[in-house]
Each structure stands twice: as C-alpha cells, then as structure tokens.
Design an enzyme around this catalytic site. Sequence first.
Site, short mmCIF file in Angstrom:
data_model
loop_
_atom_site.label_atom_id
_atom_site.label_comp_id
_atom_site.label_asym_id
_atom_site.label_seq_id
_atom_site.Cartn_x
_atom_site.Cartn_y
_atom_site.Cartn_z
N CYS A 1 57.21 56.84 -9.19
CA CYS A 1 57.71 58.12 -9.72
C CYS A 1 58.93 57.93 -10.64
O CYS A 1 58.82 57.35 -11.70
CB CYS A 1 57.97 59.06 -8.56
SG CYS A 1 57.94 60.81 -9.04
N HIS B 1 52.57 59.08 -4.21
CA HIS B 1 53.29 59.02 -2.94
C HIS B 1 52.26 59.01 -1.83
O HIS B 1 51.06 59.02 -2.07
CB HIS B 1 54.21 60.24 -2.79
CG HIS B 1 55.26 60.35 -3.83
ND1 HIS B 1 56.37 59.53 -3.86
CD2 HIS B 1 55.40 61.21 -4.87
CE1 HIS B 1 57.13 59.88 -4.88
NE2 HIS B 1 56.57 60.89 -5.51
#
Lengths: 399, 253
Positions: free
Chosen positions: B97, B211
């Site tokens: 991310c 994630h």
Amino acid sequence: MTIKIKLCALLAKLTHYLLKITRLGNGYTLPGKLCLYFYPSLLSTDSFSFSKGLIFISGTNGKTTTTKLLTDVLRSHSYSVITNMSGSNLERGLVTSLLLGVRFSLTKGFTFKYDFGVFELDELVLGRVLARMLPDVLCLLNISRDQLDRYGEPDLILTNWASAITTGFQTKPQNHQTVIYDQTDDLLVTLCNTLSLSDMVTCVPFDATTTFLQLTKLKGTFNAKNINCVQKVAAKYGITKAQFELSIKNVTHAYGRGELIKYKGKSFLLHLAKNPASFEHNLDLIKDDMAPETAVVLILNNNIPDGKDVSWIYDIPQVKLAYTLHGFQTIYVSGTRCLDMAVRLHYCGIDVPPEHINPHLKSTLTAIVANPLVKRAVVLPNYSAMLACRKLLLGKSIL
Amino acid sequence: MKLTIGYFYPKDLNLYGDNGNVEILEYRARKRGIATEVIELATSTDFLSSSSTNINLVFMGGGPDSGQKAVYQDLISNKKRFFQTYLNTGGVGLFICGAYQLLGNYYKSADGSILEGLGIFDFYTEHFGNHKPRCIGNVKCNLAPQLVADPCMKQLPRPSNYLVGFENHGGRTYLSSGLSPLALVATGSGNNGDDKTEGLHVKNTFGTYLHGPILAKNPHFADFLLAKALDCPLLPPLDDTLVNQAHHAWLNM
C-alpha cells in the site's frame, strides 16, 4: 412541542409497536429512520429538553456499558432518565429513543419530561449529532482502531470530533460545557489540551484506578475506566463519592459484556471482542477462567455491524493471544470468518482441530452442549456474532 | 542458511494487520528449521550497523497518513540509498500500500501537491479527491505469468495461481509501460481500477495493495518470498490444509 414532533412521536410509536408484534425487528432503529426521512432536522428543533442535563457518551469501546452504568446510578438516586440502552447509537437510534420517550395522556396531552438524557453515540456520527443537538456533558471514553473500512484511522475520528466540539460548543454558554475524557488515552489528551485552550469547554479527566471497580462485580481496566467516567458525571450533578459507592454496588453488565448465560446445563460467559483493544482486554479477563472443563469459543463475523475486513485480528498481540489460548484445553472457532481466525491461531502455534472449526454458530453451540468434557464456555464474539449467540442461547439478541 | 528480515517502521506503518506478514514469514521459516531473525528499523535506528547488511528479505507495510508523514523524511534522507542498492541488486522486498507507493516517482494529492517518492521504479500514484470513490473491497487476481513460470515458484506446492486479499486505497497507481505488475485483476480494482494491473514486480521487488494480511491469504506467495530470499532451496512442504482451505474460501467469495 410542535405538531410535527407530535406526529413523529405517533409514527415512531406505531412503527415500533408493529415491528415488535410482527417480530420483524427490535424496533429501536427504523422508527427514527422513518421520522428523519420526513423531518431531517428533527434534532435541531430544541424540542427535547431535560431538567437536569443531557449527556452523550462516545468512544471506540465501552459506550454501552458506560451508558448503562450511568443510567443505573442516576435512577438509583431517583432521577428519571431516558436512554438508548438497546445499543442503537446512530442518529436514527437517538431519534427513536427520544420519540418513544414522548408520553401522551388525555389530561396532559403530549409531554416529554425527564431529569436526564443519557445516550451512547457511534464515533462516526457524534460530529453530525453535535451540529444539531448539544449535550451538557460529553464523555469521550477512548479512540482506537475499529472497523477501518468504515471509520478510517483514529486520527480522522479525532479531527472530526475536535472540529465538531469546537463548532458546536461555541453556541452554548461556557459554564454548561463539560467534556469528560480518559486521561490515559494519548489521542484524547491531545484533543482536550486543544479544547482547553478555547475557554469554551471544561475538560475533566478520569483515570484507570480501581477504587470504585472493586466495589462491583465488574472486572478489568476497561470497566475501571468506565466506572470512573460515570463517577465524574455523577459528581458534576452533586452525587457525593459515598452516595456513588452505595449506588454502584449492584450494577450489572450490559448485554454481551461479561454476561453469564445458562443454557442446557452449561454456562456461557460472553465477552464482546470486536476490535484489537477489546479483544486484548478480554484475553486478560479470561485468564481467570482457565480450567480443564472450560472451553474458549472464538466467533468472528464480518457482517455490516462488524466491518467487512477482519485483518484486525492480526493487531491482537501475538504473544498474548498464544499464551492465553494455550491455557485452554478445548477451543472452538465459529462465525462467517472462522477460517481466518483459525489461520490466525495456526500462525500463533495453536492448531484448532478441524471438527471444532464451523461457520454455523448453532452447530458449534450444539457441539459444545454435547461435549461431556466441557461444563463452561468463555465466548469471545464480535458484534453481530454476540447478537446471534444471545439469540440462540436466550431467544433474543438485544432486549 | 539464515533468514534475516528487515522490518521497516513497524510502529508507524502497521495498518490492517500488515505486521502479520512478518509473523507468518517467521513461522513458515522456523517450522522448516531455518534460523530466522527480524531486525526492526525505525526512524531512530542507526542504519550503519553491520547487521543491516545481512538482510535478505525486506518488509514495509501500509500505514495511516500520520504514520507515512512520520517516516517520510527518514525514508527519503536516510534509507533511500539502502533501498536503491538493495532492490536494484535483486534483494527481496515486499511493500504494501503506502510503502509500495513510496517506491515510485511521486504521489499526487487531491489538492495537486506532489510528494516525491524514492524514485526507484518508474511509476506514480494519484489521488483524485472525493468524487472518485476509494478502492475498497475483496480482490482476486492472477499471478503475473513470469512469476508462475519462475522455477522458484514452480517447485512449490500451490493452492492456486491466484492472489487474494482486501484493498482499501484512495491513491491510484499507474505503472510505466516497461513495468510488470504483480498480478492481473479478476475481481476488484488493483492499482487503479482501469488497467487491470495489481501491484508491481521488478527483479525481486514486490509491491501490492493487498491486505489480509496478504501472506495469511496466500501461503504460496509467502513461500515464494522465503525461497527467493534464500536462493531457491527446495523448501520442505508444511501442513497447509487449513491455510489452503482459507485461500480457496476467499477465492470462492
């Protein structure tokens, strides 16, 4: 009270009644939602006032417990209190509670008469509600990670609160604004330091000392703080420490939080564990329950009230999770995301037997009841799992 | 054979349980009897210490805006040279991310301001403001062909050739035409919701928006990283019945 509010009260009561008798719902959310649809600025109208005070309670964990404790304490001092004990804490929940609290009699007509209003409010809606309706006291319990995909990081909530509180309280005279906050929570200390500079707000801290906690049957640091917060509110309204101590002796848990339910000859102790902070807190609590005949049951859902993503289970400290669960001989894992939880445990060195991993809660509870080695179960469910558990064990999810 | 994980900014960049990835790598290495050490590197860590030269697997997770702000200066001033050398010489690294975004040329905010990245790879990220919805949801993507064909990957028992996970990002990443993604999106947004790419793969650098944590959901990817870090030994298989079952459950969601 305006005609519009009276009509809303009637609509709310009718909807609530219909929901209850048809068993379509608990009736604590939809009535408010309907009324807000017809009258969106309902809360801004100053239609609801209290002879002593209005108190809002918010934070990541402890809202329902603190709301219940404060309500119980005030009622034990013979105050009339209206609250949203059902846990319905969005704007529509607040509106439902207020409208259901409107009374009608042939002699007096419509009345709304209470000493106190004590309402828990979801962290995300607090700002919006403060823009419409200002409390006399605002209790900020804590901020930590919870449902990241819904709330965002705690920083964002903090910013939202800071601006809502300063804007909102600017319209009220200074001596009526009190913010009661957890002095052990760094984010809240930062917030209150900023607020104190503004001269409009009085900030009153509470801590984690256990003097009051020890007088009750409640346990844990979280509850010590919840009780201390309640004591600060009580003190503001003239309840002395001695009077407070007397009134908390018999306080009980809010539903799902340290709640003991007997079911088919076994005991189930429910500890709501819906985010890393509350899960870790409950791991500390259940250490006292380790015994060969006690099973631990982890239930992880990802329904709407829970947040879609469950990776927060990796924010539970690995060492504490492993150490605590190793103390139990029997572990069950259930809920829509039981596999994710089982994988999490696997990587902590805890391998749950495959036959103890089942997404169907009813089957899991049946298996526990049928297991001769298990007399007691400590259950760590997240929010919708807790409601489902109560529904199966008690026949009702909330009240 | 020793695995030395360089875990960057564990306190500041720790979103969505990304720390779990390091726990999982440790577990899977130790279960095979591989000596494992995790070196945590924060903004205050003296980077000249010799132990950092033994790092053979780098991990940097996603973080909130405040976390990224906290590490940014240190990253650009003190850690840039390490990452440039390490990654360009084929060091294994997993970046999630915000960490992934920082490997690129820049990050452009909704207000037009530009945040310079490490510039190690030719890509950029842009946030279009509130009128473009965030990329949030479950992701299912096909591992890039060169990864599927990689001998290191081929010798691993795999539940599938997919990667699954959960994304939540406002920034949209655009790779230059020469860069390969990590995977190709079947469900979800991936890098930008337009070109079906997810993440980045260059040499042994892996960037991703997934994630979950990603390695909890994709045991084959965890083992691939381990193997790459250790020069592709034949890793004894683990009992992955449960983790594979979870991977398949995600695939079928």
